[in-house]
Structures are given as C-alpha cells and as structure tokens.
Design a protein around this motif. Structure first.
Motif, PDB file in Angstrom:
ATOM      1  N   ASN A 139      69.569  -8.920  57.756  1.00  0.00           N
ATOM      2  CA  ASN A 139      70.110  -7.864  58.555  1.00  0.00           C
ATOM      3  C   ASN A 139      69.527  -6.493  58.886  1.00  0.00           C
ATOM      4  OD1 ASN A 139      70.963  -6.875  55.625  1.00  0.00           O
ATOM      5  ND2 ASN A 139      72.684  -5.706  55.488  1.00  0.00           N
ATOM      6  N   THR A 167      76.073  -4.895  52.553  1.00  0.00           N
ATOM      7  CA  THR A 167      76.719  -5.447  53.290  1.00  0.00           C
ATOM      8  C   THR A 167      76.585  -4.659  55.037  1.00  0.00           C
ATOM      9  OG1 THR A 167      77.906  -3.846  53.507  1.00  0.00           O
ATOM     10  CG2 THR A 167      78.763  -5.468  51.704  1.00  0.00           C
ATOM     11  N   ASP A 168      76.805  -5.540  56.197  1.00  0.00           N
ATOM     12  CA  ASP A 168      76.368  -5.055  57.139  1.00  0.00           C
ATOM     13  C   ASP A 168      77.540  -3.580  57.337  1.00  0.00           C
ATOM     14  OD1 ASP A 168      75.087  -7.189  57.489  1.00  0.00           O
ATOM     15  OD2 ASP A 168      76.454  -8.430  58.893  1.00  0.00           O
ATOM     16  N   GLU A 169      77.941  -3.690  56.992  1.00  0.00           N
ATOM     17  CA  GLU A 169      78.844  -2.615  57.058  1.00  0.00           C
ATOM     18  C   GLU A 169      78.091  -1.342  56.741  1.00  0.00           C
ATOM     19  OE1 GLU A 169      83.275  -0.413  55.844  1.00  0.00           O
ATOM     20  OE2 GLU A 169      82.909  -2.172  55.899  1.00  0.00           O
ATOM     21  N   TRP A 204      66.404  -8.116  53.653  1.00  0.00           N
ATOM     22  CA  TRP A 204      67.196  -8.301  53.391  1.00  0.00           C
ATOM     23  C   TRP A 204      67.080  -8.566  55.048  1.00  0.00           C
ATOM     24  CZ3 TRP A 204      68.732  -2.054  51.777  1.00  0.00           C
ATOM     25  CH2 TRP A 204      69.149  -2.305  50.785  1.00  0.00           C
ATOM     26  N   THR A 217      71.574  -8.151  48.409  1.00  0.00           N
ATOM     27  CA  THR A 217      71.327  -7.791  49.741  1.00  0.00           C
ATOM     28  C   THR A 217      72.157  -6.308  50.215  1.00  0.00           C
ATOM     29  OG1 THR A 217      73.484  -9.592  49.117  1.00  0.00           O
ATOM     30  CG2 THR A 217      71.576  -9.743  50.081  1.00  0.00           C
TER      31      THR A 217
END
Length: 167
Positions: free
Chosen positions: A153, A116-118, A151, A114
């Motif tokens: 996101n 992070t979204d950021e 992923w 994964t």
C-alpha cells in the motif's frame, strides 16, 4: 514502479535540499559527515584532507555529485538516515505514531509486515499537512526503500499519489 535507492533519491531532490542535508550534517552530526567525506574521498581516489581544504560550497557540490552515483549508494544511505534521524525526528515520530508503530525517538526495532490503508493514509496526510512537501516525499521514498518489509500500500501511494512524486 521502480523503487529508488539512496543515491537516486539524492538525484531527484532539489539542489537546495541536497545542500541543506550536507550543511545540517556538517554542523551537528560530525561523525556521519566525516564518514561521508572519507567515503567520497576514498571512492574518488583523493585524500580526505584535500577534500576538507576545499571551500565548503565546492566541497559539498563535489560530495553531492559523487553521492548521486550508484557506487556511492551505501554512503548516500548512511547520510540520509543520519539526517532524517537527527533533523526530521519529529516527522518520523509523527508518521510512526499515526501508523500505531512503537518507536524510540523515531527508531523502530521491528516494523510490522503490513499496515492498514487507513493508518497509512492518516500518516501520509499528517505529514503533508505539517511538513515541507519535498522532505515528506524524500522521507517516504527512503522509508520504503530502506526497510526490510515491503508494504504494497505504501508503494501504491508512492506510485499513484501525485503529491508524493518528485517533480
């Protein structure tokens, strides 16, 4: 959201980008170009020499028509990977750096499961700011469909961000 395979991706990009991918590959990635040509010839029951004798515009049009078909997905994937690693390496490195993923000239041995979204948002924004939109869209869709790790996101971004969708 339907993940696009390599032959479908070639069907969604502009004819100009299709031609550029083949022309760039023919110019300085002969091994990938010759393998693509041989595969197209074989699957179309032609001799590679026949295809090579065609004028380049006609040859490339015939090759691209073929590569957009499901039977040519593996070959289309090899062509796309070869072109991205040779001609878009700066973009690949920029994206991986933004995500904090270690790489060697855009090549990754082991992707994280994964991100992070950021980090993903930062990476996408950097690509869109610094590279041709159509090439960014192609890369992100190819990256998503060709990698072992899914992923969620990235899929959500490809599905919901209109800037990342093929027109």
């Amino acid at each position: 959201f339907v993940m696009l395979n390599s032959s479908e991706l070639l069907g969604f990009i502009s004819p100009e980008l299709n031609n550029r991918i083949l022309a760039d590959t023919a110019e300085d990635n002969r091994e990938v170009y010759d393998a693509t040509l041989a595969s197209v010839a074989k699957l179309r029951n032609m001799r590679p020499q026949f295809l090579k004798r065609q004028p380049k515009p006609k040859r490339h049009e015939l090759m691209m028509q073929s590569l957009k078909r499901p039977a040519f997905n593996e070959t289309a994937g090899q062509l796309l990977r070869g072109w991205l690693l040779k001609h878009q390496v700066g973009m690949l490195k920029e994206f991986l750096d933004a995500l904090g993923i270690e790489h060697e000239d855009g090549m990754v041995d082991d992707l994280p499961e994964t991100v992070t979204d950021e980090a993903l948002g930062k990476g996408i924004e950097a690509l869109l700011a610094n590279h041709e939109t159509e090439v960014v869209i192609l890369y992100l869709h190819a990256f998503h469909s060709m990698n072992d790790h899914f992923w969620a996101n990235l899929e959500a971004a490809l599905e919901n961000d209109s800037r990342l969708q093929f027109m």
